[in-house]
Scaffold this motif. Structure first.
Motif, PDB file in Angstrom:
ATOM      1  N   ASN A  17      37.492  61.116 -41.202  1.00 29.57           N
ATOM      2  CA  ASN A  17      38.460  60.304 -40.791  1.00 29.57           C
ATOM      3  C   ASN A  17      38.081  59.183 -40.507  1.00 29.57           C
ATOM      4  N   ASP A  18      37.991  58.812 -41.638  1.00 29.07           N
ATOM      5  CA  ASP A  18      36.758  57.203 -41.411  1.00 29.07           C
ATOM      6  C   ASP A  18      37.373  56.167 -42.765  1.00 29.07           C
ATOM      7  N   GLU A  19      37.619  55.074 -42.969  1.00 28.29           N
ATOM      8  CA  GLU A  19      38.761  53.850 -43.994  1.00 28.29           C
ATOM      9  C   GLU A  19      37.567  53.336 -43.986  1.00 28.29           C
ATOM     10  N   ILE A  20      36.425  53.477 -45.358  1.00 26.20           N
ATOM     11  CA  ILE A  20      35.036  52.815 -45.630  1.00 26.20           C
ATOM     12  C   ILE A  20      36.119  51.764 -46.325  1.00 26.20           C
ATOM     13  N   VAL A  21      34.977  50.123 -45.910  1.00 25.84           N
ATOM     14  CA  VAL A  21      35.504  49.029 -46.333  1.00 25.84           C
ATOM     15  C   VAL A  21      34.777  48.152 -47.338  1.00 25.84           C
ATOM     16  N   GLN A  22      33.640  48.945 -47.437  1.00 22.88           N
ATOM     17  CA  GLN A  22      32.112  47.945 -47.811  1.00 22.88           C
ATOM     18  C   GLN A  22      30.965  48.747 -48.551  1.00 22.88           C
ATOM     19  N   ILE A  23      30.869  48.587 -49.449  1.00 19.12           N
ATOM     20  CA  ILE A  23      29.679  49.887 -50.458  1.00 19.12           C
ATOM     21  C   ILE A  23      28.427  48.806 -50.472  1.00 19.12           C
TER      22      ILE A  23
END
Length: 296
Positions: free
Chosen positions: A19-25
């Motif tokens: 349960n974690d939202e990735i916003v940058q790669i």
């Protein structure tokens, strides 16, 4: 392979119930053949997503899970069922630089990783798990030969013959090497993460089987600063599962250092002059031992 998008990574996380939202790669550079991505989440958590050969991922995952109680190693969050990728925690800091005194970070390495090593009883081989050798002597002989090829004329044929002689003396009998352990296998400053001149992380394992002293001396020789007997003996005193004479420690440093000078020629030529000075220092110590001169 197609580089995954943020949408694809978030779908992957959801499939694994994270349960974690990735916003940058961010794509990471390095020596690995696989694809390495640094992920940052909305909650400011950071992860590494690595795609690689399934056999290599399985070996690294095994090591990280075996030593999951070490505060120095990343924690595995998820692994693909086919071992084509895995995600682990990212350790924020710097590598190579701002290390502080070697005796201090070696002590941390010993207490928080090497002392947690466990015996490896899965097979009778030595060395790299994916490239097993029948004996510990064979593994070291290959390392010495690789170093000789890298060195060219930087060190003499007499130096090569001396190191070969020492390896034959020290590694001829596997029973004298002690127990086999599952080792990190690449414990050098290039894989150490530092913060405020303190060791806080160890990354990029290359799992292998051997005596604990190998990882310890690999770390000791992995930078040309503070390569002296005081640093060596001070840090080695903290090893809980290793009993070794100081004279043998010096002899093993000579073998490890010869191989490290070879790596310096190939990968870190700016360190070469300092390594050559260290080589002459340790070779002289070892030859004094050969002559029965008390130096310890």
């Amino acid at each position: 392979m197609i580089e995954p998008t943020i949408y694809m990574v978030n779908a992957l996380f959801q499939n694994h119930q994270i349960n974690d939202e990735i916003v940058q790669i961010q794509r990471m550079s390095g020596t690995t053949a696989g694809l390495v991505l640094r992920l940052e989440s909305k909650q400011e958590n950071k992860y590494i997503l690595k795609f690689d050969n399934p056999n290599e991922i399985q070996l690294v995952e095994q090591l990280l899970n075996t030593y999951e109680n070490s505060v120095l190693l990343p924690k595995v969050l998820l692994t693909a069922q086919d071992r084509s990728y895995f995600v682990y925690t990212f350790i924020e800091g710097t590598t190579h630089f701002n290390r502080g005194l070697k005796r201090n970070w070696l002590k941390i390495l010993v207490k928080d990783l090497l002392n947690k090593y466990v015996e490896y009883k899965d097979n009778s081989n030595w060395g790299r798990i994916e490239y097993p050798r029948q004996t510990w002597k064979e593994f070291n002989e290959i390392s010495i030969e690789d170093a000789r090829l890298n060195l060219g004329s930087v060190l003499s044929i007499e130096d090569y013959n001396y190191v070969k002689l020492k390896a034959n003396q020290l590694f001829n009998d596997d029973s004298e090497q002690g127990k086999k352990y599952l080792l990190h296998g690449d414990t050098g400053v290039h894989n150490f993460v530092y913060n405020n001149s303190s060791l806080i992380g160890v990354i990029d394992p290359s799992p292998m089987v051997g005596p604990i002293i190998y990882d310890f001396l690999y770390a000791f020789c992995s930078s040309p600063d503070d390569i002296n007997t005081e640093t060596l003996f001070t840090a080695s005193d903290f090893l809980e599962q290793v009993t070794i004479e100081k004279s043998r420690l010096i002899e093993e440093v000579v073998i490890q250092l010869y191989c490290r000078v070879g790596l310096s020629v190939k990968h870190h030529p700016s360190d070469l002059n300092d390594y050559i000075k260290a080589w002459e220092y340790w070779k002289q110590l070892c030859k004094q031992l050969d002559e029965g001169i008390g130096i310890i």
